[in-house]
Design a protein around this motif. Structure first.
Motif, PDB file in Angstrom:
ATOM      1  N   ARG A  48      -1.414  77.285 -19.230  1.00  0.00           N
ATOM      2  CA  ARG A  48      -2.108  77.351 -17.945  1.00  0.00           C
ATOM      3  C   ARG A  48      -3.061  76.165 -17.769  1.00  0.00           C
ATOM      4  O   ARG A  48      -3.107  75.540 -16.706  1.00  0.00           O
ATOM      5  CB  ARG A  48      -2.879  78.666 -17.820  1.00  0.00           C
ATOM      6  N   ALA A  49      -3.819  75.849 -18.820  1.00  0.00           N
ATOM      7  CA  ALA A  49      -4.761  74.726 -18.740  1.00  0.00           C
ATOM      8  C   ALA A  49      -4.024  73.415 -18.481  1.00  0.00           C
ATOM      9  O   ALA A  49      -4.443  72.605 -17.648  1.00  0.00           O
ATOM     10  CB  ALA A  49      -5.577  74.633 -20.035  1.00  0.00           C
ATOM     11  N   LEU A  50      -2.919  73.218 -19.188  1.00  0.00           N
ATOM     12  CA  LEU A  50      -2.153  71.983 -19.019  1.00  0.00           C
ATOM     13  C   LEU A  50      -1.502  71.936 -17.640  1.00  0.00           C
ATOM     14  O   LEU A  50      -1.448  70.881 -16.996  1.00  0.00           O
ATOM     15  CB  LEU A  50      -1.095  71.879 -20.117  1.00  0.00           C
ATOM     16  N   ILE A  62      -0.262  65.977 -24.812  1.00  0.00           N
ATOM     17  CA  ILE A  62      -0.638  65.810 -23.413  1.00  0.00           C
ATOM     18  C   ILE A  62      -0.119  64.474 -22.916  1.00  0.00           C
ATOM     19  O   ILE A  62      -0.643  63.421 -23.265  1.00  0.00           O
ATOM     20  CB  ILE A  62      -2.173  65.894 -23.239  1.00  0.00           C
ATOM     21  N   ASP A  63       0.922  64.525 -22.139  1.00  0.00           N
ATOM     22  CA  ASP A  63       1.537  63.305 -21.623  1.00  0.00           C
ATOM     23  C   ASP A  63       1.602  63.443 -20.108  1.00  0.00           C
ATOM     24  O   ASP A  63       2.608  63.845 -19.550  1.00  0.00           O
ATOM     25  CB  ASP A  63       2.928  63.140 -22.207  1.00  0.00           C
ATOM     26  N   VAL A  64       0.480  63.170 -19.455  1.00  0.00           N
ATOM     27  CA  VAL A  64       0.334  63.420 -18.022  1.00  0.00           C
ATOM     28  C   VAL A  64       0.048  62.105 -17.308  1.00  0.00           C
ATOM     29  O   VAL A  64      -0.854  61.365 -17.694  1.00  0.00           O
ATOM     30  CB  VAL A  64      -0.818  64.417 -17.753  1.00  0.00           C
ATOM     31  N   SER A  65       0.834  61.816 -16.290  1.00  0.00           N
ATOM     32  CA  SER A  65       0.581  60.603 -15.508  1.00  0.00           C
ATOM     33  C   SER A  65      -0.643  60.815 -14.631  1.00  0.00           C
ATOM     34  O   SER A  65      -1.005  61.943 -14.291  1.00  0.00           O
ATOM     35  CB  SER A  65       1.802  60.277 -14.636  1.00  0.00           C
ATOM     36  N   GLY A  66      -1.279  59.723 -14.259  1.00  0.00           N
ATOM     37  CA  GLY A  66      -2.410  59.804 -13.340  1.00  0.00           C
ATOM     38  C   GLY A  66      -3.742  60.100 -13.981  1.00  0.00           C
ATOM     39  O   GLY A  66      -4.695  60.462 -13.291  1.00  0.00           O
ATOM     40  N   VAL A  67      -3.857  59.965 -15.310  1.00  0.00           N
ATOM     41  CA  VAL A  67      -5.166  60.127 -15.957  1.00  0.00           C
ATOM     42  C   VAL A  67      -5.954  58.845 -15.722  1.00  0.00           C
ATOM     43  O   VAL A  67      -5.617  57.794 -16.264  1.00  0.00           O
ATOM     44  CB  VAL A  67      -5.024  60.414 -17.466  1.00  0.00           C
ATOM     45  N   SER A  68      -6.993  58.934 -14.914  1.00  0.00           N
ATOM     46  CA  SER A  68      -7.748  57.729 -14.555  1.00  0.00           C
ATOM     47  C   SER A  68      -8.872  57.428 -15.527  1.00  0.00           C
ATOM     48  O   SER A  68      -9.241  56.270 -15.714  1.00  0.00           O
ATOM     49  CB  SER A  68      -8.329  57.880 -13.141  1.00  0.00           C
TER      50      SER A  68
END
Length: 480
Positions: free
Chosen positions: A285-287, A308-314
């Motif tokens: 849920r958190a991810l 954690i491989d998430v695009s858009g981490v600024s």
């Protein structure tokens, strides 16, 4: 170079075309032809370089061409990874690429009922992605055997050793056929990993991309010196005064991550924590809320963050500096992915300065120092805060973790320039600097990704305009 020129079969090329992936990354370009030749491979590559596709695509091609029927309670390809999140991510990629084949994919990891894992492997699996502990549970219960294995992949091998999975790996490798193909991936190559590779690989080809000491080129790095007990107020100011897309906040311990979430909530800032003490539904849920942007702040420990491989981490915020310098590189590598810009901030207490020196030695660069905001102490008093201890939490060390000596915490000395100037706004002058181990629950050390861009492991190239939050460009600082 295109994927077609690498020799992949039509079903895989069709799946790639559907996702608009056309150009391979360096690790994919170099590794895919080697794997297609059925050679063993030693790959040195960090997360975010597209290495998942580098071993999944050619392996799928080989499995399709071999045309071997899967057998009950057997798997044809086994991928071992250290965390649940990474297992899920690899499996999702494999399903995407195998869409136009008849190959099936299953996962095995802790945090879910063992009965579900048993059911998933009962009829046989083409590609099984697993964590070592739960995999051995199934083997010990005689619900799975590895004697028909064709391809073995060890991903994030250095992290598995840090987590104490070496005995589990030895047991697993002893059960697989000697004539299998083995693919071995690690972000670093210390002596222990080299020895392991020499033991398990036969005349391997070696592919090396983006060594760990080279941080992402597009990551702007800054550090602010602050007393340990003032970090919580500084973090609250940071999120109040910055425009972020998504931000990862790193702590050393599970308890520290929960405390940061509690503090931010008390000040009206929503965030989630992800670590080994969270249940699998809580972690998912958190991810999920982080990926969707519903809750754009995720507080994580190093081990949980590996998946954690998430695009858009600024932005990446090192609330506490890691005690192992290489871990810093992994942390900041979560931003500036696939050609996008990214910013990494570190909050450094007096007793963390040895860690900062080791990081700068490893990366061969000085990190720009940004002073505390003007009137920081007065503003900090207004912020609701559960005061942190005067010393940071000691990390829950996994076996094999390397630690620097911990100097006694002192707080009498105030870093030069720490009382003036907003973080990230160098235009104020006044002597300011330039802007600048949790083992997953349920696991036991038993004794490119595709993003939205032109290649697996990469997302759409995001320009710097419109995001805000750039140092010196207005809005980046903790205070203004």
């Amino acid at each position: 170079m295109s994927f077609q020129s690498l020799g992949l079969s039509k079903p895989l090329l069709d799946a790639l075309a559907e996702k608009n992936y056309t150009e391979p990354t360096p690790i994919q370009r170099d590794a895919i032809p080697i794997v297609l030749e059925q050679r063993d491979l030693l790959g040195i590559a960090q997360t975010g370089t597209g290495k998942t596709a580098a071993f999944v695509l050619p392996s799928l091609d080989l499995l399709v061409k071999a045309n071997v029927r899967r057998k009950p309670m057997r798997c044809r390809m086994l991928v071992l990874a250290p965390t649940r999140e990474l297992v899920s991510q690899i499996a999702d990629n494999a399903r995407t690429y195998a869409k136009y084949t008849k190959l099936n994919v299953a996962t095995v990891f802790g945090g879910v009922p063992v009965a579900r894992n048993i059911r998933d492997v009962a009829a046989g699996v083409d590609i099984l992605v697993a964590t070592p502990g739960r995999l051995l549970d199934l083997i010990d219960q005689r619900c799975l055997a590895l004697n028909e294995l064709e391809i073995l992949v060890l991903d994030e091998a250095d992290q598995m050793l840090d987590l104490g999975f070496i005995h589990a790996l030895r047991r697993i490798v002893s059960m697989v056929p000697k004539d299998r193909q083995t693919l071995f991936f690690s972000a670093t190559m210390p002596k222990d990993i080299r020895d392991l590779a020499d033991k398990y690989l036969t005349s391997p080809a070696e592919v090396k991309v983006a060594p760990v000491s080279s941080t992402a080129e597009r990551v702007e790095q800054y550090v602010t010196f602050v007393q340990q007990q003032e970090k919580q107020a500084l973090l609250t100011m940071f999120f109040r005064n910055n425009k972020i897309d998504r931000s990862l906040v790193f702590t050393r311990t599970k308890h520290g991550a929960d405390r940061v979430v509690k503090l931010l909530a008390a000040n009206g800032i929503a965030s989630n924590a992800i670590h080994g003490n969270k249940s699998q539904p809580q972690r998912e849920r958190a991810l999920g809320e982080f990926r969707s942007g519903k809750v754009p702040i995720l507080v994580a420990t190093d081990i949980a963050a590996r998946g954690i491989d998430v695009s858009g981490v600024s932005h990446v915020v090192n609330f506490e500096l890691p005690n192992v310098a290489e871990q810093y590189v992994h942390r900041i590598g979560r931003t500036a992915r696939a050609g996008a810009d990214g910013i990494a901030f570190a909050f450094c207490a007096e007793d963390e300065r040895p860690y900062l020196r080791q990081i700068e030695k490893l990366t061969r660069q000085k990190i720009d120092v940004v002073p505390l905001p003007e009137n920081f102490l007065a503003e900090a008093e207004k912020i609701k805060a559960t005061r942190a201890p005067h010393a940071p939490d000691r990390p829950e060390r996994a076996p094999g973790d390397r630690q620097l000596p911990r100097p006694r915490a002192t707080h009498s000395a105030k870093p030069a320039g720490s009382g003036r100037g907003p973080v990230g706004n160098p235009s104020r002058g006044g002597g300011q600097g330039r802007p600048a181990g949790d083992r997953p629950a349920g696991e036991r050390p038993a004794g490119g990704r595709p993003g939205g861009g032109q290649r697996p492991g990469g997302g759409q190239r995001r320009g710097s305009g419109g995001r805000g939050g750039r140092p010196g460009g207005g809005g980046q600082g903790v205070g203004r």
